[in-house]
Write a protein that holds these residues in place. Sequence first.
Motif, short mmCIF file in Angstrom:
data_model
loop_
_atom_site.label_atom_id
_atom_site.label_comp_id
_atom_site.label_asym_id
_atom_site.label_seq_id
_atom_site.Cartn_x
_atom_site.Cartn_y
_atom_site.Cartn_z
N SER A 1 16.47 -8.01 6.29
CA SER A 1 16.39 -8.49 7.64
C SER A 1 14.97 -7.56 8.38
CB SER A 1 17.57 -8.23 8.31
OG SER A 1 17.88 -6.91 8.69
N GLN A 2 14.64 -6.41 7.54
CA GLN A 2 13.54 -5.80 8.33
C GLN A 2 12.21 -5.93 7.60
OE1 GLN A 2 14.30 -3.83 11.02
NE2 GLN A 2 16.34 -4.47 11.08
N ARG B 1 24.51 -6.51 6.95
CA ARG B 1 23.15 -6.24 6.12
C ARG B 1 23.20 -6.19 4.81
NH1 ARG B 1 19.98 -0.66 6.34
NH2 ARG B 1 21.61 -0.08 4.86
N VAL B 2 22.10 -7.05 4.61
CA VAL B 2 21.85 -6.96 2.98
C VAL B 2 20.70 -6.45 2.31
CG1 VAL B 2 21.12 -8.86 0.90
CG2 VAL B 2 22.68 -9.34 2.87
N SER C 1 6.34 -7.62 1.94
CA SER C 1 6.92 -6.62 1.26
C SER C 1 8.02 -7.55 0.39
CB SER C 1 7.56 -5.80 2.31
OG SER C 1 6.74 -5.25 3.23
N LEU C 2 8.47 -8.51 1.28
CA LEU C 2 9.32 -9.29 0.33
C LEU C 2 8.79 -9.80 -0.93
CD1 LEU C 2 12.41 -10.38 0.62
CD2 LEU C 2 11.46 -12.38 1.55
N SER D 1 19.13 -15.32 6.40
CA SER D 1 19.45 -13.98 6.70
C SER D 1 20.75 -14.06 7.24
CB SER D 1 18.61 -13.52 7.94
OG SER D 1 17.17 -13.71 7.49
N PRO D 2 21.73 -12.70 7.08
CA PRO D 2 23.21 -12.73 7.59
C PRO D 2 23.23 -12.82 9.09
CG PRO D 2 22.38 -10.61 6.61
CD PRO D 2 21.39 -11.59 6.47
#
Lengths: 264, 253
Positions: free
Chosen positions: A68-69, A59-60, A74-75, A54-55
């Motif tokens: 990040s959310q 935001r990626v 879901s990933l 995670s950065p």
Amino acid sequence: MDLVNFEQVGLTINGRKLLSDIEFSMSKGEHVGVIGPSGAGKSTFLNLLLGFLSPTEGRVSLFEEDLSQVEVASLEDLRMNMGMLFQTNALFAEWSVYENIAFPIRYHYGLSEEIISNMVAMKLDSVGLRGAEKLMPSELSGGMARRVSLARAVALDPKFLVYDEPFTGQDPVTKSNLKELMMKLHRQYHVSSLIVSHDIQDLSEIVDRMIVIWSGRIVAAGTVSEVMNSSDKKVQDFIQGKLEMEQVQEKGDLLTDLIGGPHV
Amino acid sequence: MSSGILATCSRLGQSFWFVLRTLKAFPRRREHVKAILQQIYALGNQSMLIVFVAGCFIGMVVTLQGYMSLEHYGASSEVGGLTAYSIYRELGPVVTGLLFAGRVGSLLASEIGLMQINQQFVCLEMLSINASRLVLFPRFFAVLVSVPALNILFCLSAVMSSYLICTSALGVSDGVFWNSLEYRSLFFRDVMHGVTKSFIFGGVIAWVALYQGMYTEKTRLGLAKATTAAVVSSSLYILAIDYIFTALSRSFL
């Protein structure tokens, strides 16, 4: 639609700034190359894109979802749309070629074995390895293993393919065949692709545009000819192979440790 | 010095976090349940012979040693009970744990370590397959249930071999042997004590082996170190926990 979007992304681990001010996006249908010398930050970039890191800044987004959310489930759904070719091939050594390709299909779709068998044959055919079903990974040459890995990468009919150093350790003939195969698969499956490599010559033949990462920053971006003709001294040094050792940051080990480690 | 303490704390925290995430990865699909059954077979069933044979020999040794000591005091008729008592409470869970740590701990650490080195965990994740559910949880669970079951097998084989030695070589009659055993050892106090311990040992073996494999240094030497550490650490933890458990049970029971 943006497949990938990096907004002012930075990453600092243990006080070491590994990536900073990364602005990058790619759209559906594009083939983008990510190049840079060893330790420049390519693997970190890839880990961020795949959601393994995670950065610490910015935001990626992947398929327009902020990584990040997203929840783990879901990933996993997002990754159903992705395929990946690993530098090490990552084939399961105790399984045959057939099992290596059939496994994700069987796991996700629960189809009958007859249909799975046809699908595996189709995937192997698309990489020019029809009839290799019964071989074990230990019986494959380096080029064949890479093609099996590629067949597995497209097993779930992904929309987006990620290649991690696909040309490393391949002889010139295999490399040339692999490039042709990659372009054929891109056409056949209508996929977008992101190819991470340190070999600018090979990459220039198959991508629409590329970015050059250097010391954790993007120092050049554009079409292949724009990057090749960049006036940036670092880019020219890299293209001409004049890279001096002290210019390479010693980040490689740390990044290699991170991939596949803490996220599981 | 302080950086060493910090590194140890960091690894401890990392291992706690790792085991929590592993335990949270409950099976959700048929494939996960199948993986658990496969692991119970591979890790548990495949260890039955070694545990059974070890149980037989230890049962016979304890019987002979006990008989010689008890004979000196004219209490040789108590040999069955004494053997069962020491097997149920101490030798059964500890020896089963140590055997299992040697056989399965090394196997798990090297298997998981090699998967990690070959990027197979990342590969599973990229194939949208939750590696914790498919690989880690089934192994953890299989070890957790196998060790108590193997402990029971060990105890049975040890008691049966003790019985055979007593009745065939030492001249102790059937009735005296079983009577002594019934009088000396109680199911809840002794057998369950051993089973509870072996359940804890199973958790420790799985935790240490999977953690060592998962966080192995990605080199050939790193994998060898992880495998050794899995066996050595879990064996020492078993002995230390055994002492603590025994001391606590003495205080509370």
